[in-house]
Write a protein that holds these residues in place. Structure first.
Motif, mmCIF file in Angstrom:
data_model
loop_
_atom_site.group_PDB
_atom_site.id
_atom_site.type_symbol
_atom_site.label_atom_id
_atom_site.label_comp_id
_atom_site.label_asym_id
_atom_site.label_seq_id
_atom_site.Cartn_x
_atom_site.Cartn_y
_atom_site.Cartn_z
ATOM 1 N N ARG A 16 26.651 -47.866 71.978
ATOM 2 C CA ARG A 16 26.003 -48.316 70.736
ATOM 3 C C ARG A 16 24.541 -48.680 71.007
ATOM 4 O O ARG A 16 24.106 -49.800 70.800
ATOM 5 C CB ARG A 16 26.762 -49.498 70.141
ATOM 6 C CG ARG A 16 28.173 -49.128 69.669
ATOM 7 C CD ARG A 16 28.783 -50.237 68.832
ATOM 8 N NE ARG A 16 29.056 -51.439 69.601
ATOM 9 C CZ ARG A 16 29.491 -52.581 69.073
ATOM 10 N NH1 ARG A 16 29.684 -52.680 67.761
ATOM 11 N NH2 ARG A 16 29.723 -53.628 69.837
ATOM 12 N N LEU A 17 23.813 -47.677 71.459
ATOM 13 C CA LEU A 17 22.377 -47.823 71.677
ATOM 14 C C LEU A 17 21.631 -47.004 70.638
ATOM 15 O O LEU A 17 21.987 -45.859 70.358
ATOM 16 C CB LEU A 17 21.990 -47.343 73.081
ATOM 17 C CG LEU A 17 22.559 -48.120 74.268
ATOM 18 C CD1 LEU A 17 22.241 -47.398 75.563
ATOM 19 C CD2 LEU A 17 21.997 -49.546 74.297
ATOM 20 N N ALA A 18 20.597 -47.595 70.071
ATOM 21 C CA ALA A 18 19.733 -46.899 69.116
ATOM 22 C C ALA A 18 18.301 -47.007 69.599
ATOM 23 O O ALA A 18 17.972 -47.839 70.453
ATOM 24 C CB ALA A 18 19.877 -47.499 67.722
ATOM 25 N N ILE A 19 17.435 -46.173 69.040
ATOM 26 C CA ILE A 19 16.010 -46.252 69.338
ATOM 27 C C ILE A 19 15.237 -46.154 68.034
ATOM 28 O O ILE A 19 15.669 -45.476 67.098
ATOM 29 C CB ILE A 19 15.576 -45.154 70.338
ATOM 30 C CG1 ILE A 19 14.097 -45.353 70.729
ATOM 31 C CG2 ILE A 19 15.834 -43.755 69.782
ATOM 32 C CD1 ILE A 19 13.656 -44.530 71.922
ATOM 33 N N ARG A 20 14.118 -46.868 67.982
ATOM 34 C CA ARG A 20 13.307 -46.876 66.767
ATOM 35 C C ARG A 20 11.846 -47.048 67.141
ATOM 36 O O ARG A 20 11.505 -47.571 68.203
ATOM 37 C CB ARG A 20 13.759 -47.969 65.815
ATOM 38 C CG ARG A 20 13.714 -49.385 66.385
ATOM 39 C CD ARG A 20 12.566 -50.197 65.852
ATOM 40 N NE ARG A 20 12.689 -50.437 64.444
ATOM 41 C CZ ARG A 20 11.714 -50.925 63.696
ATOM 42 N NH1 ARG A 20 10.539 -51.236 64.249
ATOM 43 N NH2 ARG A 20 11.871 -51.129 62.399
ATOM 44 N N THR A 74 17.128 -36.807 75.462
ATOM 45 C CA THR A 74 18.076 -37.638 76.210
ATOM 46 C C THR A 74 19.380 -37.708 75.420
ATOM 47 O O THR A 74 19.411 -37.474 74.213
ATOM 48 C CB THR A 74 17.548 -39.073 76.420
ATOM 49 O OG1 THR A 74 17.655 -39.804 75.198
ATOM 50 C CG2 THR A 74 16.095 -39.068 76.887
ATOM 51 N N GLY A 75 20.429 -38.050 76.094
ATOM 52 C CA GLY A 75 21.712 -38.222 75.422
ATOM 53 C C GLY A 75 22.139 -39.671 75.405
ATOM 54 O O GLY A 75 23.338 -39.970 75.352
ATOM 55 N N ILE A 76 21.168 -40.564 75.410
ATOM 56 C CA ILE A 76 21.450 -41.990 75.578
ATOM 57 C C ILE A 76 21.776 -42.680 74.262
ATOM 58 O O ILE A 76 22.640 -43.560 74.204
ATOM 59 C CB ILE A 76 20.242 -42.678 76.247
ATOM 60 C CG1 ILE A 76 20.040 -42.114 77.650
ATOM 61 C CG2 ILE A 76 20.422 -44.187 76.296
ATOM 62 C CD1 ILE A 76 18.758 -42.596 78.301
ATOM 63 N N TYR A 77 21.106 -42.253 73.188
ATOM 64 C CA TYR A 77 21.143 -43.027 71.950
ATOM 65 C C TYR A 77 22.126 -42.434 70.944
ATOM 66 O O TYR A 77 22.238 -41.214 70.796
ATOM 67 C CB TYR A 77 19.745 -43.089 71.344
ATOM 68 C CG TYR A 77 18.711 -43.568 72.328
ATOM 69 C CD1 TYR A 77 18.616 -44.912 72.678
ATOM 70 C CD2 TYR A 77 17.837 -42.662 72.950
ATOM 71 C CE1 TYR A 77 17.677 -45.347 73.603
ATOM 72 C CE2 TYR A 77 16.892 -43.089 73.869
ATOM 73 C CZ TYR A 77 16.818 -44.432 74.197
ATOM 74 O OH TYR A 77 15.891 -44.849 75.117
ATOM 75 N N ALA A 78 22.776 -43.342 70.212
ATOM 76 C CA ALA A 78 23.738 -42.917 69.197
ATOM 77 C C ALA A 78 23.069 -42.599 67.867
ATOM 78 O O ALA A 78 23.660 -41.917 67.030
ATOM 79 C CB ALA A 78 24.795 -44.007 69.002
ATOM 80 N N PRO A 131 27.327 -56.045 72.970
ATOM 81 C CA PRO A 131 26.569 -55.885 71.719
ATOM 82 C C PRO A 131 25.862 -54.544 71.626
ATOM 83 O O PRO A 131 25.463 -53.953 72.635
ATOM 84 C CB PRO A 131 25.544 -57.016 71.804
ATOM 85 C CG PRO A 131 25.313 -57.202 73.263
ATOM 86 C CD PRO A 131 26.653 -56.962 73.913
ATOM 87 N N PRO A 132 25.668 -54.049 70.407
ATOM 88 C CA PRO A 132 24.771 -52.920 70.200
ATOM 89 C C PRO A 132 23.330 -53.367 70.446
ATOM 90 O O PRO A 132 22.996 -54.539 70.252
ATOM 91 C CB PRO A 132 25.008 -52.528 68.746
ATOM 92 C CG PRO A 132 25.495 -53.774 68.095
ATOM 93 C CD PRO A 132 26.244 -54.545 69.144
ATOM 94 N N PHE A 133 22.491 -52.427 70.848
ATOM 95 C CA PHE A 133 21.081 -52.738 71.108
ATOM 96 C C PHE A 133 20.196 -51.657 70.512
ATOM 97 O O PHE A 133 20.536 -50.462 70.544
ATOM 98 C CB PHE A 133 20.811 -52.830 72.609
ATOM 99 C CG PHE A 133 20.586 -54.239 73.101
ATOM 100 C CD1 PHE A 133 19.300 -54.729 73.280
ATOM 101 C CD2 PHE A 133 21.667 -55.061 73.390
ATOM 102 C CE1 PHE A 133 19.093 -56.023 73.735
ATOM 103 C CE2 PHE A 133 21.478 -56.359 73.854
ATOM 104 C CZ PHE A 133 20.181 -56.849 74.027
ATOM 105 N N VAL A 134 19.053 -52.090 69.975
ATOM 106 C CA VAL A 134 18.029 -51.171 69.481
ATOM 107 C C VAL A 134 16.841 -51.241 70.430
ATOM 108 O O VAL A 134 16.287 -52.323 70.661
ATOM 109 C CB VAL A 134 17.578 -51.535 68.057
ATOM 110 C CG1 VAL A 134 16.485 -50.580 67.586
ATOM 111 C CG2 VAL A 134 18.759 -51.517 67.097
ATOM 112 N N VAL A 135 16.460 -50.111 70.994
ATOM 113 C CA VAL A 135 15.274 -50.027 71.842
ATOM 114 C C VAL A 135 14.079 -49.706 70.950
ATOM 115 O O VAL A 135 14.106 -48.729 70.195
ATOM 116 C CB VAL A 135 15.447 -48.945 72.923
ATOM 117 C CG1 VAL A 135 14.164 -48.775 73.728
ATOM 118 C CG2 VAL A 135 16.616 -49.300 73.835
ATOM 119 N N ALA A 136 13.037 -50.530 71.012
ATOM 120 C CA ALA A 136 11.864 -50.378 70.147
ATOM 121 C C ALA A 136 10.681 -49.865 70.956
ATOM 122 O O ALA A 136 10.301 -50.467 71.961
ATOM 123 C CB ALA A 136 11.514 -51.701 69.488
#
Length: 671
Positions: free
Chosen positions: A513-517, A533-537, A433-438
């Motif tokens: 498919r990692l995002a941050i918000r 960082t180069g972690i998030y799409a 799954p894609p994940f959003v880091v908050a």
């Protein structure tokens, strides 16, 4: 048989309008006689705060119709905005702050043809005189408050004192009728707490560059009939000690919460030690429940927050815990602590007491915040106001996991993980799954373990959410809090990255498919993460800090104007650090799509920060969108704003992760 569906494509009954309509929580409890009163959010009524009342017969009603908005702007984050008492005829008298003009009003809701009447004047400077944390004293014909008064046009041209406002309305047009009870030697003060015998008042004070979670002192003054407090002196606190609440026990002992032992814990000073002849300077307190490794307090982001409340029988109602919190009853003489039963995992920093009843505001992973009563005689708890009702079947709610991750230098990182969850779909076996880091705001703050329909909006569609209480967060002691000292933009970024990378490495999340918000300080962490960082799409940046140099040079409000001295370092000593850490200086390193959301009335993180950031990004070919909302400040409150923001965020993730979501408007991404 449950059908299979790719992550992110699942249908969900939790739409953006539903999530927006349930945003916010009850706040600022109080008692008027045996009635419970509080403020409650109204997102669909322009984002106002309503004043609620629960009558003795159990009927719940809104006291003031729209557009009355019970909310203070003192230190911009506000504080307790109302107080109440019984009149001689038994009816309620309420004083409250009205948000648009910040005037203090008096209101007698049960009187014939009742209407609010102003008690304080308007001011031509600073958007009005501002008031918070009122203490209503009908026998004196006054209400004592924190007064915030602007002395010039600049955001730091401000003074704060404790003041007495006459209830007869004589100050409504005359600033001179407001009686100042303390001088303005301290930059910040809380409202006074009057001793049981009426002889003394105690309050908390602090000064720049300290924030209230860094260092505060408790001030003690002698009450006079018509003059200022006399014999004012500090009695508790220090330059490396944070006291977040002070109050009086029925026997005249001074109760306060201090983090002198790393954890915010409850202490007591006996009455005889407070007498002027008992000794000079500060008075040592006695810990009432030491050594538990738990917090009995929190960060004083608003004036008048409460983590404890004394009862007439000598017991003390306390909110305490590590990571999660519970309501308990503490015997200050024996140290015995008995917790209330119930499903709640978070108690907000507000309490009220009437006789054997303790009232708080609590939530759980399966229920939103509601007003809860504890009967101390029987130990029974029940919901009495703003009751949670499931707007959808609870099977759509996510099941959170409390986890501890390992970051750089083997440091612990606390987080709540919400995997995708729906009763209507299962994912293909070969898909992650894609994940959003908050990242939460503050940054001296904490994300509680409670039901949040904004999180469920994503998880019920097949997108996981990881909420990170990174180093610097509250709830885990002062040492954990101080990991962020001079490390903002480093530790918070590293901790979020460590959680994201671990989830990917263990096969919980799709590494592609990692995002941050995040919003406010979380918006800073999001922007800094995209730049370093180069972690998030992709990322969603919400009313952020982006330019440290300007933010520290008069671009924000007074309360946080020197916050960066602890988060980054003294600007005259480390000026280059302010440039090196700012996302504005590293827009050339951002190579993924982002959404930037901003309130145009934000005086904490003003829109000019976002505008400069966008100017730097112009012409670089990075897909992005900027949405600015008129009438919104720091923290969105209007339902239509929250709907558009949430749907735009989902559209960003859908486009970036190549997920088809025809049920939300397409967000136009410019380059």
């Amino acid at each position: 048989m449950v059908p299979t569906g790719a992550y992110g494509t699942w249908p969900s009954p939790i739409d953006a309008a539903l999530a927006a309509s349930h945003d916010g929580r009850p706040e600022f409890l109080g008692m008027i006689g045996d009635e419970v009163w509080w403020t409650a959010p109204r997102p669909t009524e322009g984002g106002r705060r309503a004043l609620m009342r629960r009558r003795a017969d159990g009927a719940e009603e809104s006291v003031l119709p729209a557009p009355w908005n019970v909310r203070s702007r003192v230190i911009e984050y506000g504080g307790h905005p109302w107080a109440g008492a019984r009149r001689a005829d038994g009816g309620p008298l309420v004083v409250f702050v009205h948000f648009p003009d910040q005037r203090l009003y008096a209101y007698e809701p049960d009187a014939p043809e009742a209407a609010p009447r102003p008690l304080t004047p308007l001011s031509p400077v600073g958007g009005g005189l501002r008031w918070a944390d009122p203490q209503l004293l009908p026998e004196r014909g006054e209400v004592w408050c924190v007064l915030e008064e602007f002395t010039g046009e600049g955001p730091t041209d401000v003074r704060r004192v404790i003041a007495a406002v006459p209830l007869d309305g004589s100050a409504a047009m005359d600033r001179g009728a407001v009686r100042e009870l303390c001088d303005d030697r301290h930059r910040f003060v809380t409202g006074p707490r009057l001793s049981p015998d009426g002889r003394h008042a105690a309050w908390i004070a602090w000064d720049h560059p300290q924030m209230p979670w860094d260092a505060t002192v408790v001030m003690l003054g002698e009450v006079s009939e018509d003059g200022p407090f006399g014999g004012v002196r500090p009695v508790v606190g220090d330059t490396d000690e944070s006291v977040c609440q002070v109050d009086w026990a029925p026997d005249g002992s001074l109760l306060f919460v201090s983090d002198v032992s790393n954890w915010w814990e409850l202490h007591r000073v006996r009455p005889d030690a407070l007498e002027p002849g008992a000794g000079p300077g500060f008075v040592p307190g006695t810990g009432l429940c030491p050594g538990r490794g738990e917090e009995f307090g929190g960060p004083l982001w608003k004036i008048g927050l409460k983590w404890f409340h004394p009862l007439e029988n000598g017991l003390i109602a306390v909110i305490h815990g590590k990571g999660t919190t519970v309501l308990g009853l503490l015997d200050p003489d024996t140290g015995e602590l008995v917790d209330a039963a119930g499903p709640w995992t978070e108690w907000a920093s507000t309490l009220a007491v009437h006789g054997d009843r303790v009232i708080g505001v609590a939530a759980s992973p399966r229920s939103a915040y509601e007003v809860v009563e504890l009967d101390t005689r029987t130990g029974r708890t029940r919901v009495i106001g703003s009751a949670h009702d499931d707007p959808v079947d609870p099977v759509y709610y996510p099941e959170p996991q409390i986890r501890t991750f390992t970051g750089p230098d083997n440091r612990e990182i606390h987080a709540h993980i919400y995997p995708p969850h729906s009763p209507d779909r299962i994912a293909p076996d070969d898909e992650l799954p894609p994940f959003v880091v908050a990242a939460h705001g503050g940054p001296t703050g904490h994300v509680p373990l409670v039901l949040n329909l904004e999180i469920a909006y994503f998880t019920s569609r097949g997108i996981g959410v990881a909420v990170v209480n990174y180093g610097g967060s509250t709830g885990y002691g002062r040492e954990y809090r101080e990991r962020l000292r001079e490390q903002w933009g480093v530790v918070d970024v590293e901790d979020c990255a460590a959680v994201a990378e671990t989830l990917a490495a263990e096969g919980t999340a799709d590494p592609a498919r990692l995002a941050i918000r995040g919003g406010s300080a979380g918006g800073w962490t999001t922007a800094a993460s995209l730049a370093t960082t180069g972690i998030y799409a992709c990322g969603t940046i919400i009313y952020p800090v982006l330019d440290l140099v300007s933010w520290a040079d008069g671009e924000t409000h007074d309360f946080e104007s020197r916050y960066l001295e602890s988060l980054i370092g003294p600007p005259d000593e480390v000026p280059s650090r302010y440039r090196e850490r700012s996302p504005l200086q590293h827009t050339d390193r951002i190579g993924v799509p982002f959404l930037l959301l901003q309130g145009l009335d934000d005086v904490i993180c003003p829109p000019v920060q976002s505008e400069r950031f966008l100017a730097q990004m112009a012409g670089r070919g990075i897909p992005h969108a900027y949405i600015a909302f008129e009438g919104e400040g720091h923290g969105f409150r209007r339902a239509d704003t929250m709907v558009r923001a949430l749907e735009s965020e989902l559209s960003l993730y859908a486009q970036t992760f190549r997920i088809v979501r025809p049920d939300v408007p397409l967000l136009e991404l410019k380059k």
